[in-house]
Write a protein that holds these residues in place. Structure first.
Motif, mmCIF file in Angstrom:
data_model
loop_
_atom_site.group_PDB
_atom_site.id
_atom_site.type_symbol
_atom_site.label_atom_id
_atom_site.label_comp_id
_atom_site.label_asym_id
_atom_site.label_seq_id
_atom_site.Cartn_x
_atom_site.Cartn_y
_atom_site.Cartn_z
ATOM 1 N N UNK A 93 1.131 -1.571 -0.089
ATOM 2 C CA UNK A 93 -0.039 -0.153 -0.185
ATOM 3 C C UNK A 93 1.120 1.463 0.124
ATOM 4 N N UNK A 94 -0.066 2.435 -0.855
ATOM 5 C CA UNK A 94 1.023 3.418 -0.459
ATOM 6 C C UNK A 94 0.880 4.033 0.560
ATOM 7 N N UNK A 95 0.546 3.595 1.332
ATOM 8 C CA UNK A 95 0.225 4.254 2.734
ATOM 9 C C UNK A 95 1.704 3.713 3.283
ATOM 10 N N UNK A 96 2.440 2.505 3.134
ATOM 11 C CA UNK A 96 4.047 2.499 3.725
ATOM 12 C C UNK A 96 5.322 2.740 3.320
ATOM 13 N N UNK A 97 4.654 3.655 2.038
ATOM 14 C CA UNK A 97 5.983 4.133 1.680
ATOM 15 C C UNK A 97 7.384 4.860 2.844
ATOM 16 N N UNK A 98 6.487 5.961 3.840
ATOM 17 C CA UNK A 98 7.527 6.832 4.864
ATOM 18 C C UNK A 98 8.080 5.546 5.474
ATOM 19 N N UNK A 99 7.274 4.248 6.453
ATOM 20 C CA UNK A 99 8.025 3.702 7.152
ATOM 21 C C UNK A 99 8.925 2.804 5.852
ATOM 22 N N UNK A 100 9.094 2.110 5.199
ATOM 23 C CA UNK A 100 9.789 1.351 4.338
ATOM 24 C C UNK A 100 10.870 1.993 3.547
ATOM 25 N N UNK A 101 10.989 3.462 3.456
ATOM 26 C CA UNK A 101 12.124 4.221 3.484
ATOM 27 C C UNK A 101 12.677 4.498 5.041
ATOM 28 N N UNK A 102 12.394 4.439 6.243
ATOM 29 C CA UNK A 102 12.831 4.432 7.159
ATOM 30 C C UNK A 102 13.631 2.914 6.941
ATOM 31 N N UNK A 103 13.145 1.878 7.058
ATOM 32 C CA UNK A 103 13.637 0.509 7.690
ATOM 33 C C UNK A 103 14.849 0.567 5.914
ATOM 34 N N UNK A 104 14.682 0.530 4.934
ATOM 35 C CA UNK A 104 15.656 0.086 3.837
ATOM 36 C C UNK A 104 16.742 1.473 3.991
ATOM 37 N N UNK A 105 16.502 2.688 4.051
ATOM 38 C CA UNK A 105 17.235 3.709 3.092
ATOM 39 C C UNK A 105 18.419 4.777 4.419
ATOM 40 N N UNK A 106 17.619 4.434 5.176
ATOM 41 C CA UNK A 106 18.078 5.389 7.336
ATOM 42 C C UNK A 106 18.841 4.015 7.635
ATOM 43 N N UNK A 107 20.349 4.790 7.823
ATOM 44 C CA UNK A 107 20.980 3.681 9.659
ATOM 45 C C UNK A 107 20.434 3.597 10.326
ATOM 46 N N UNK A 108 20.494 2.029 10.698
ATOM 47 C CA UNK A 108 19.605 0.968 11.248
ATOM 48 C C UNK A 108 19.008 1.822 13.233
ATOM 49 N N UNK A 109 19.759 2.129 13.986
ATOM 50 C CA UNK A 109 19.457 2.819 14.551
ATOM 51 C C UNK A 109 18.688 4.029 14.798
ATOM 52 N N UNK A 110 19.637 4.766 13.987
ATOM 53 C CA UNK A 110 18.476 6.322 13.613
ATOM 54 C C UNK A 110 17.041 5.652 13.247
ATOM 55 N N UNK A 111 16.908 5.018 11.916
ATOM 56 C CA UNK A 111 15.818 4.338 11.663
ATOM 57 C C UNK A 111 14.751 3.650 13.119
ATOM 58 N N UNK A 112 15.699 3.211 13.784
ATOM 59 C CA UNK A 112 14.568 2.326 14.752
ATOM 60 C C UNK A 112 13.651 3.951 16.067
ATOM 61 N N UNK A 113 14.759 5.454 15.694
ATOM 62 C CA UNK A 113 14.246 5.976 16.343
ATOM 63 C C UNK A 113 13.271 6.862 15.906
ATOM 64 N N UNK A 114 13.626 6.623 14.712
ATOM 65 C CA UNK A 114 12.153 7.797 13.739
ATOM 66 C C UNK A 114 11.105 6.713 13.638
ATOM 67 N N UNK A 115 11.227 5.469 12.946
ATOM 68 C CA UNK A 115 10.143 5.005 12.813
ATOM 69 C C UNK A 115 8.930 4.644 14.429
ATOM 70 N N UNK A 116 10.332 5.231 15.821
ATOM 71 C CA UNK A 116 9.470 5.081 17.199
ATOM 72 C C UNK A 116 8.598 6.561 17.458
ATOM 73 N N UNK A 117 9.256 7.929 16.866
ATOM 74 C CA UNK A 117 8.708 8.734 16.625
ATOM 75 C C UNK A 117 7.596 8.748 15.249
ATOM 76 N N UNK A 118 7.740 8.236 14.812
ATOM 77 C CA UNK A 118 6.492 8.582 13.833
ATOM 78 C C UNK A 118 5.205 7.858 14.416
ATOM 79 N N UNK A 119 5.548 6.933 14.493
ATOM 80 C CA UNK A 119 4.640 6.141 15.862
ATOM 81 C C UNK A 119 3.694 6.745 17.037
ATOM 82 N N UNK A 120 4.994 7.403 17.478
ATOM 83 C CA UNK A 120 4.278 7.879 18.566
ATOM 84 C C UNK A 120 3.496 9.442 17.685
ATOM 85 N N UNK A 121 4.388 10.008 16.689
ATOM 86 C CA UNK A 121 3.056 11.000 16.283
ATOM 87 C C UNK A 121 2.176 10.850 15.504
ATOM 88 N N UNK A 122 1.590 9.799 15.203
ATOM 89 C CA UNK A 122 0.370 8.868 15.051
ATOM 90 C C UNK A 122 -0.469 8.982 15.861
#
Length: 506
Positions: A331-360
């Motif tokens: 789904x196109x709704x997965x665009x942001x999290x897929x970017x984070x997992x595939x293209x960001x450094x792993x620890x930073x990516x985890x922080x971003x995923x946590x931030x995104x989740x808390x944002x929502x």
């Protein structure tokens, strides 16, 4: 999608930080007033955090990246319209709200036009806010099913459980203090995400080259209605890519929605002074739009590197080959999290995923708080005077929040593939059509418009918006709803002027 241990560490650490803030803020809640408005003791940054904690939500981040994936720069209207709305809130409405002697926007309407106006407005406003809560649950669900091996039902249950925890214990203090922490994290991660896109893509020109290579004159481009390089450029660089009426209507929806939503008004009321409230809204006005730009860059980058499951099926049905080297997303709704997992450094990516989740989570919980405040103050307390007692009010408000979230989760499960920002624009437009003009009449045209006209506007405006949406009109249905409201309120003003008497009691 596989997460590394570093992803998990970053994600859990971020969530633990915000949960800790929620627990700490809960200690400040001693009464219903503390819960709903922070006891009017909040500084400018807490006011800003409360506004952005809800307004910069799944729609502003995951939804904006999703829309940019398909329509480029026109996805900016959610955050740009939000920023303009906050600017007008600070300049024109913060002081009048605080000096009105009311605790909800619909009390302003009721004070001028009577309890029927308040009750009807409460119902329609609640519908509008509820639509936006559903959008937050959709965003959270899309995020969770992208990063964890769970189904939509489990993801929805986890989402509303965390939303409930986020706000039920801390109320406006939880929304405000959590919003400040989230704001810091979101800005840091958005800037880093934007920098990464620029470096990896080679700037804006590199982004456009990638899009044109994938879409211009290809089978995938033909499926998307893009036949050459010029059409690709026009689609992804225009603020009006979806049509002037639709995109300008979306901006107007956000502007009016900010001014007509209980959650943002509560943030204004939570300020310890007029100055703090205005400054908090101004901070929000200037801080929100850049987040949209960062999310758009991510959406554009992912359009050049991803293909959806629907696109794969369509190309296979036409006997066309699937472009190589692309990431397939469900789904196109997965665009942001897929970017984070595939293209960001792993620890930073985890922080971003946590931030995104808390944002929502923060967005959904803040909206649920605003909706519950309307229902409890403007409807339940009128039916049962005991609800006005501080202890009872607090319990009823918390229970109402939980019921709202459970129903929102049920609806989200039924519409898993919806465009998140479409819900957001409809929600904001609906709220604006219900509240804005009658509220303005209650603030600045006291005794000028008979209550029967305000009642008619409160009913006809949102009905016109919903009818326009169902009929798929060639322009944004908000224009129809606001035109109907304006005509009715204008007729009321003329009638009141002709009568030449005070009409607030009619």
């Amino acid at each position: 999608m596989h997460l590394s241990s570093l992803h998990v560490v970053g994600l859990l650490a971020t969530i633990a930080l915000i949960v800790g803030i929620g627990i700490r803020s809960g200690r400040k809640v001693q009464s219903a007033s503390d819960f709903s408005s922070g006891g009017s003791r909040a500084g400018a940054w807490i006011v800003c955090g409360a506004i952005m904690g809800t307004l910069v939500s799944g729609q502003a981040t995951i939804g904006t990246a999703q829309l940019a994936f398909s329509f480029g720069m026109s996805a900016w209207w959610f955050t740009l319209g939000s920023g303009i709305g906050c600017l007008i809130l600070a300049i024109g409405y913060a002081a009048p709200f605080r000096h009105s002697g009311c605790s909800t926007l619909l009390q302003i309407v009721s004070k001028e036009y009577g309890p029927k106006a308040e009750s009807l407005g409460s119902i329609f406003c609640s519908i509008g806010i509820f639509i936006s809560v559903v959008a937050q649950v959709l965003s959270a669900t899309a995020l969770l099913i992208t990063i964890f091996p769970i189904n939509s039902l489990a993801a929805a249950v986890v989402s509303i459980a965390l939303m409930a925890f986020y706000v039920i214990f801390g109320g406006m203090w939880g929304a405000g203090m959590g919003g400040v922490a989230k704001l810091i994290l979101l800005y840091a991660t958005s800037i880093l995400g934007g920098i990464l896109v620029f470096v990896m893509a080679g700037g804006v020109s590199g982004l456009m080259d990638s899009l044109q290579s994938l879409l211009a004159g290809t089978a995938l481009g033909d499926y998307s209605g893009l036949t050459d390089a010029a059409s690709v450029h026009a689609r992804f660089t225009s603020l009006l890519a979806r049509g002037a009426s639709k995109d300008i209507g979306s901006a107007l929806s956000l502007l009016l929605g900010v001014l007509s939503t209980q959650t943002y008004a509560q943030a204004i009321w939570s300020g310890k002074s007029d100055r703090a409230a205005k400054k908090g809204a101004l901070l929000s006005a200037f801080l929100i739009p850049p987040i949209g730009i960062a999310c758009i860059l991510i959406g554009l980058y992912m359009r050049g590197h991803c293909i959806t499951a629907d696109e794969v099926q369509a190309l296979q049905a036409l006997g066309q080959s699937i472009p190589q080297g692309l990431i397939q997303i469900e789904s196109t709704a997965q665009v942001f999290p897929v970017f984070v997992v595939n293209f960001m450094p792993k620890l930073l990516g985890g922080i971003v995923l946590g931030t995104l989740f808390i944002t929502v989570v923060g967005g959904g919980s803040g909206l649920a708080l605003g909706m519950a405040s309307i229902l409890v103050t403007d409807i339940f307390a009128r039916k049962n005077p005991r609800v006005k007692e501080s202890g009872v009010n607090l319990k009823v408000t918390r229970g109402t929040i939980m019921v709202i979230l459970v129903i929102a989760a049920a609806v989200a499960i039924l519409v898993p593939g919806a465009m998140i920002n479409d819900f957001g624009f409809l929600s904001m437009g609906l709220r604006g059509a219900v509240v804005f003009l009658p509220m303005c009449g209650g603030l600045w045209l006291k005794g000028k418009i008979p209550s029967r006209f305000a009642l008619a506007a409160i009913i006809a405006g949102p009905v016109a918006v919903l009818a326009g949406k169902l009929l798929a009109l060639p322009f944004d249905p908000l224009f129809l709803g606001m035109a109907v409201c304006l005509v009715i309120m204008g007729a009321g003003f003329c009638a009141g002027k002709h009568n030449g008497v005070s009409l607030s009691s009619q």
